[in-house]
Design a protein around this motif. Structure first.
Motif, PDB file in Angstrom:
ATOM      1  N   ASP A  59       0.879  -1.173   0.000  1.00  0.00           N
ATOM      2  CA  ASP A  59       0.000   0.000   0.000  1.00  0.00           C
ATOM      3  C   ASP A  59       0.911   1.217   0.000  1.00  0.00           C
ATOM      4  OD1 ASP A  59      -1.913   2.016   0.533  1.00  0.00           O
ATOM      5  OD2 ASP A  59      -1.703   1.705   2.688  1.00  0.00           O
ATOM      6  N   PHE A  60       0.814   2.017  -1.039  1.00  0.00           N
ATOM      7  CA  PHE A  60       1.611   3.235  -0.986  1.00  0.00           C
ATOM      8  C   PHE A  60       0.810   4.412  -1.525  1.00  0.00           C
ATOM      9  CE2 PHE A  60       2.584   1.363  -5.024  1.00  0.00           C
ATOM     10  CZ  PHE A  60       2.885   2.382  -5.905  1.00  0.00           C
ATOM     11  N   LYS A  61       1.021   5.515  -0.862  1.00  0.00           N
ATOM     12  CA  LYS A  61       0.292   6.737  -1.166  1.00  0.00           C
ATOM     13  C   LYS A  61       1.293   7.780  -1.647  1.00  0.00           C
ATOM     14  CE  LYS A  61      -3.098   5.710   2.456  1.00  0.00           C
ATOM     15  NZ  LYS A  61      -2.451   4.509   3.008  1.00  0.00           N
ATOM     16  N   VAL A  62       0.963   8.410  -2.749  1.00  0.00           N
ATOM     17  CA  VAL A  62       1.843   9.416  -3.332  1.00  0.00           C
ATOM     18  C   VAL A  62       1.038  10.694  -3.528  1.00  0.00           C
ATOM     19  CG1 VAL A  62       3.461   9.960  -5.175  1.00  0.00           C
ATOM     20  CG2 VAL A  62       2.996   7.572  -4.606  1.00  0.00           C
ATOM     21  N   ALA A  63       1.555  11.798  -3.009  1.00  0.00           N
ATOM     22  CA  ALA A  63       0.914  13.104  -3.182  1.00  0.00           C
ATOM     23  C   ALA A  63       1.916  14.066  -3.801  1.00  0.00           C
ATOM     24  CB  ALA A  63       0.417  13.642  -1.845  1.00  0.00           C
ATOM     25  N   GLY A  64       1.404  14.984  -4.599  1.00  0.00           N
ATOM     26  CA  GLY A  64       2.297  15.957  -5.202  1.00  0.00           C
ATOM     27  C   GLY A  64       1.581  16.874  -6.166  1.00  0.00           C
TER      28      GLY A  64
END
Length: 697
Positions: free
Chosen positions: A489-494
């Motif tokens: 599970d990985f969350k990426v914001a940008g």
């Protein structure tokens, strides 16, 4: 017996010692670096509770005030509830070690990390992560370690392991990496819009940096010589499982393809009830086993359908993002608001502007600090159709809020450009996968709606991974069930320019750098799609603040005039705020922020401050008040608390015999400044001002 090992991490020596403190714990170590020392203990119950079907792991991290040479504040003068930082550190320790216990080990287990000495340059959280693994390694508790953690920064394009506080101030990224010898376990951190390639290199740089720490833990375990407990293998009643499969498998296959979360869960619950009813006579009292088998079938069926057919629970392919709808300015009195909906996940987010009085004061081991950007995340039980008696924020809420805050704080304007305190509140109204990333999107929209000049909009996406042998499926915008049944599970914001926050939890080994690279690239595609959808509601910050937001006007005065504005015991500044209703914040530099919704009141306060701090200028006209009459002239106040002398020779063009023939106390008189001597005494002239008007100067 006491044993000790040392290893280098980022150019600093880390020492791990066991056998000296807390010897009745199953495992205990003291990890030190510089003057920072952390005691970490690991204890597990001798057996699991009867009927227990989950692993009850508890991680506690606490910072003792004495560690920093402080006495706790408050009435009781003792450490109280955990701070947000302590809670976040608990999560950093917990997440990488939780998957590393045997599946059939269900004994109550507790890790306690206590900071007993703290300097200002070595992070006790990182030492606690190392200590948790080391304490488990030297204990008899079964554990598939070791692992270690490290903080990674980057200054001038060069990665730094274990960076100092000074280096972090210059760094364009700050991430924590937890890893074993051959696998990344967890990543958490933020960055200043760096590329996915840079983030990936930082992650594997971190893994390479901790190898000596892993070697040291293995050496310490050998020295301690403690044997691990024997775990009884789980005996599966294959005949019973086959009977359950015969009754439920076909129905489960249909159920896991129901697109609606609530309908899907209701159908699975109904299947469970049907199987229990069908087997009630021959297998009475084995409801937990039936539920466990059904969970196994769901796991197999969902993963098989994704890997073989490329179709997910809700019918999407691996890259498609759920339908998105956005709305802003829906709360009339909030300064900024947004409703962000993605599939069955929805967040109502509000932005509020305040002044320096609203800044959060933080008291930590390292002293007091202030925080002007605050994000609070709430997850009420109704968002998943449940009830709960606990409505206060727990570790999950604090952790998700910190992730969203990290994602957004890089685009917040500097204080000098926008001198407001900003608070974002996200209330999760529905949840089926990554409400934290919905908070990021809604937070960005609400700030633009509030007129906060953020540098770029920010969006977030939650990604997943299914890996069966050599077959790999990377999933964009995962559902809650896909998170539960997946391997990563990985969350990426940008922004459109780069990554501002990353959180990654990996449950399996064998996730290669190439897989992670592909996943990050796919996440970027999804993030850009979401940003495009967000612009349909608002694409740039509004040019005007809400009518209900405070207006802050900034003026500057000389620093030596600050005392004149504050007055004795704060009397003068209180008088200004009471008479105008404004909020005034004075900085040591002489910068003054005046906040008010009333422009007239703000202007009045500014004028009062200007009058208090004004200085006479030679050649300028002033309307003053006669304060005192002497034989040789009159003292005229031209600003509050500032007066000058009109000598008798400067009263008129003709000779004046008595001052009172021209001026008396209380008279208003137009005068001109004709000089200021070295002592700062002001010379005024009525004669020079005769025939002039105030606007002429």
């Amino acid at each position: 017996m006491e044993h000790s090992v040392q290893a280098e991490l980022g150019g600093r020596t880390v020492t791990i010692t066991t056998g000296k403190m807390a010897k009745q714990a199953n495992g205990a170590v003291v990890v030190s670096c510089g003057d920072t020392m952390v005691l970490v203990t690991a204890v597990a119950a001798k057996s699991a509770k009867e009927g227990q079907d989950f692993f009850p792991l508890t991680v506690n991290y606490q910072e003792k005030a004495y560690a920093g040479g402080k006495i706790p504040g408050g009435f009781f003068k003792r450490e109280g509830r955990p701070s947000d930082n302590e809670t976040l550190t608990c999560r950093l320790i917990d997440r990488p070690i939780r998957p590393l216990f045997p599946e059939n080990f269900l004994n109550d287990t507790q890790i306690m990390a206590t900071v007993v000495s703290a300097d200002k340059d070595n992070d006790p959280g990182i030492l606690s992560m190392i200590g948790a693994s080391a304490a488990l390694e030297v204990s008899d508790i079964p554990f598939f370690g070791p692992i270690a953690g490290v903080k990674v920064g980057r200054v001038n394009g060069e990665f730094i392991a274990n960076p100092s506080a000074e280096q972090l101030e210059q760094s364009d990224l700050e991430i924590v990496v937890a890893a074993s010898r051959d696998a990344i376990c967890m990543v958490e951190g933020g960055a200043a819009e760096v590329s996915e390639e840079v983030m990936l290199e930082a992650v594997f740089f971190g893994q390479a940096s901790i190898q000596k720490i892993l070697d040291a833990q293995t050496e310490l375990r050998t020295k301690a010589g403690v044997s691990k407990r024997e775990i009884q293998p789980v005996v599966v009643d294959e005949e019973f499982k086959s009977r359950v499969k015969e009754l439920a498998y076909a129905s489960m296959k249909e159920a896991v393809r129901i697109k609606s979360k609530m309908d899907r869960h209701n159908r699975i619950d109904a299947i469970r009830d049907e199987v229990i009813a069908a087997l009630s006579e021959s297998y009475e009292g084995r409801e937990k086993a039936i539920k466990g088998f059904l969970g196994d079938f769901e796991y197999e069926l969902v993963r098989e359908h994704i890997i073989k057919d490329g179709e997910r629970i809700d019918g999407r392919d691996t890259k498609t993002i759920r339908p998105i709808s956005t709305e802003v300015n829906l709360l009339p009195r909030a300064h900024g608001s947004a409703l962000f909906t993605r599939g069955e996940t929805q967040a109502l987010v509000a932005a509020t502007l305040g002044t320096s009085i609203d800044e959060q004061r933080i008291d930590s081991l390292y002293g007091e600090s202030k925080k002007r950007f605050i994000l609070h995340y709430n997850f009420p039980p109704f968002s998943v159709g449940e009830t709960s008696f606990r409505l206060a924020p727990g570790r999950r809420e604090i952790g998700h809020g910190a992730l969203a805050e990290r994602a957004l704080e890089r685009v917040i304007p500097k204080h000098d450009d926008f001198p407001y305190t900003i608070r974002i509140v996200s209330d999760t109204l529905e949840s089926n996968g990554s409400s934290s990333m919905a908070t990021v999107c809604g937070g960005s929209l609400s700030m633009m709606d509030a007129g906060i000049p953020i540098t770029s909009p920010v969006a977030g996406i939650a990604m997943g991974l299914i890996k069966e042998g050599e077959d790999v499926a990377i999933l964009s915008d995962i559902l809650g069930d896909e998170d539960h049944l997946g391997d990563m599970d990985f969350k990426v914001a940008g922004t459109a320019n780069g990554v501002t926050a990353l959180q990654m939890d990996i449950k399996i080994t064998g996730v290669t750098k190439e897989i992670m690279k592909t996943a990050l690239a796919q996440a970027r595609e999804g993030r850009l799609h979401i940003l495009g959808k967000m612009t349909e509601s608002i694409s740039t910050p509004r040019t005007e603040l809400s009518a209900y937001a405070p207006r802050i006007t900034t003026i500057w005065i000389k620093s030596d005039k600050i005392r004149d504005v504050i007055g004795s015991g704060g009397k003068t500044i209180r008088s200004i705020t009471e008479s105008t209703g404004v909020t005034i914040d004075i900085e040591d530099s002489g910068k003054i922020n005046i906040a008010s919704n009333d422009k007239t009141a703000c202007d009045k306060a500014i004028q009062m401050i200007r009058d208090l701090t004004a200085e006479a200028e030679e050649g300028k006209l002033y309307m003053g008040t006669v304060k005192k009459v002497m034989d040789f002239g009159a003292f005229v106040e031209i600003f509050p608390g500032t007066d000058g002398l009109v000598h008798i020779s400067e009263l008129d063009t003709e000779r004046v015999k008595n001052v009172t023939d021209v001026l008396n106390e209380g008279d208003k008189v137009l005068v001109k400044c004709i000089g200021i001597d070295k002592q700062g005494k002001i010379k005024l002239s009525r004669k020079e001002a005769l025939g002039a008007s105030l606007g002429e100067s």
